[in-house]
Design a protein around this motif. Structure first.
Motif, PDB file in Angstrom:
ATOM      1  N   VAL A   1       0.871  -1.173   0.000  1.00 24.26           N
ATOM      2  CA  VAL A   1       0.000   0.000   0.000  1.00 24.26           C
ATOM      3  C   VAL A   1       0.906   1.220   0.000  1.00 24.26           C
ATOM      4  N   LEU A   2       0.832   2.014  -1.075  1.00 23.81           N
ATOM      5  CA  LEU A   2       1.705   3.168  -1.230  1.00 23.81           C
ATOM      6  C   LEU A   2       1.150   4.378  -0.489  1.00 23.81           C
ATOM      7  N   MET A  52      -2.461   4.032  -3.612  1.00 28.15           N
ATOM      8  CA  MET A  52      -2.368   3.009  -4.654  1.00 28.15           C
ATOM      9  C   MET A  52      -2.078   1.665  -3.989  1.00 28.15           C
ATOM     10  N   VAL A  53      -2.640   0.613  -4.544  1.00 31.29           N
ATOM     11  CA  VAL A  53      -2.473  -0.735  -3.999  1.00 31.29           C
ATOM     12  C   VAL A  53      -1.846  -1.626  -5.064  1.00 31.29           C
ATOM     13  N   GLU A  54      -0.788  -2.320  -4.669  1.00 31.72           N
ATOM     14  CA  GLU A  54      -0.155  -3.316  -5.527  1.00 31.72           C
ATOM     15  C   GLU A  54      -0.372  -4.686  -4.903  1.00 31.72           C
ATOM     16  N   ILE A  55      -0.711  -5.650  -5.734  1.00 30.16           N
ATOM     17  CA  ILE A  55      -0.835  -7.036  -5.277  1.00 30.16           C
ATOM     18  C   ILE A  55      -0.007  -7.895  -6.211  1.00 30.16           C
ATOM     19  N   VAL A  70      -3.198  -2.642  -8.738  1.00 29.48           N
ATOM     20  CA  VAL A  70      -4.568  -3.120  -8.934  1.00 29.48           C
ATOM     21  C   VAL A  70      -5.602  -2.024  -8.770  1.00 29.48           C
ATOM     22  N   GLY A  71      -5.190  -0.864  -8.250  1.00 25.20           N
ATOM     23  CA  GLY A  71      -6.149   0.227  -8.130  1.00 25.20           C
ATOM     24  C   GLY A  71      -5.881   1.121  -6.946  1.00 25.20           C
ATOM     25  N   LEU A  80     -11.227  -5.385   0.221  1.00 29.16           N
ATOM     26  CA  LEU A  80     -12.033  -5.839  -0.921  1.00 29.16           C
ATOM     27  C   LEU A  80     -11.159  -6.156  -2.129  1.00 29.16           C
ATOM     28  N   ALA A  81     -10.141  -5.326  -2.373  1.00 25.74           N
ATOM     29  CA  ALA A  81      -9.224  -5.582  -3.492  1.00 25.74           C
ATOM     30  C   ALA A  81      -8.464  -6.888  -3.268  1.00 25.74           C
ATOM     31  N   ALA A  82      -8.034  -7.116  -2.038  1.00 27.99           N
ATOM     32  CA  ALA A  82      -7.322  -8.361  -1.721  1.00 27.99           C
ATOM     33  C   ALA A  82      -8.250  -9.565  -1.894  1.00 27.99           C
ATOM     34  N   ALA A  83      -9.458  -9.465  -1.383  1.00 28.78           N
ATOM     35  CA  ALA A  83     -10.413 -10.571  -1.476  1.00 28.78           C
ATOM     36  C   ALA A  83     -10.754 -10.889  -2.927  1.00 28.78           C
ATOM     37  N   ALA A  84     -10.835  -9.857  -3.766  1.00 32.76           N
ATOM     38  CA  ALA A  84     -11.138 -10.076  -5.184  1.00 32.76           C
ATOM     39  C   ALA A  84     -10.050 -10.883  -5.873  1.00 32.76           C
ATOM     40  N   ARG A  85      -8.859 -10.886  -5.284  1.00 28.01           N
ATOM     41  CA  ARG A  85      -7.735 -11.648  -5.848  1.00 28.01           C
ATOM     42  C   ARG A  85      -7.427 -12.888  -5.024  1.00 28.01           C
TER      43      ARG A  85
END
Length: 78
Positions: free
Chosen positions: A16-17, A28-31, A36-37, A47-52
């Motif tokens: 998480v930047l 900004m979030v990197e996975i 990723v958004g 939610l972004a983590a769960a989606a992946r």
């Protein structure tokens, strides 16, 4: 002793930047090394983590999440 003398340093899957200006401010979030958004809250991040397919049990676990430019409570510009 079979362990290595140096500790293993793992790369967390989520980064998480720092907070960026916007309305509202965002991070900004990197996975897995891919942007990723944007997230405006911990909920967006989870939610972004769960989606992946990533379930985050501990937001303070450095093996799971790397916080850059502020911790989990930093979502606004100072």
């Amino acid at each position: 002793m079979t362990e290595s003398a140096s500790p293993h340093i793992s790369t967390p899957r989520i980064t998480v930047l720092g907070v960026q200006p916007g309305d509202p401010p965002f991070r900004m979030v990197e996975i897995d090394g891919e942007v990723v958004g944007e997230a405006t809250s911990m909920t967006d991040l989870l939610l972004a983590a769960a989606a992946r397919g990533i379930t985050v049990h501990d937001l303070d676990d450095p093996g799971v999440i790397r916080w850059v430019g502020g911790g989990k409570f930093s979502w606004r510009l100072h």
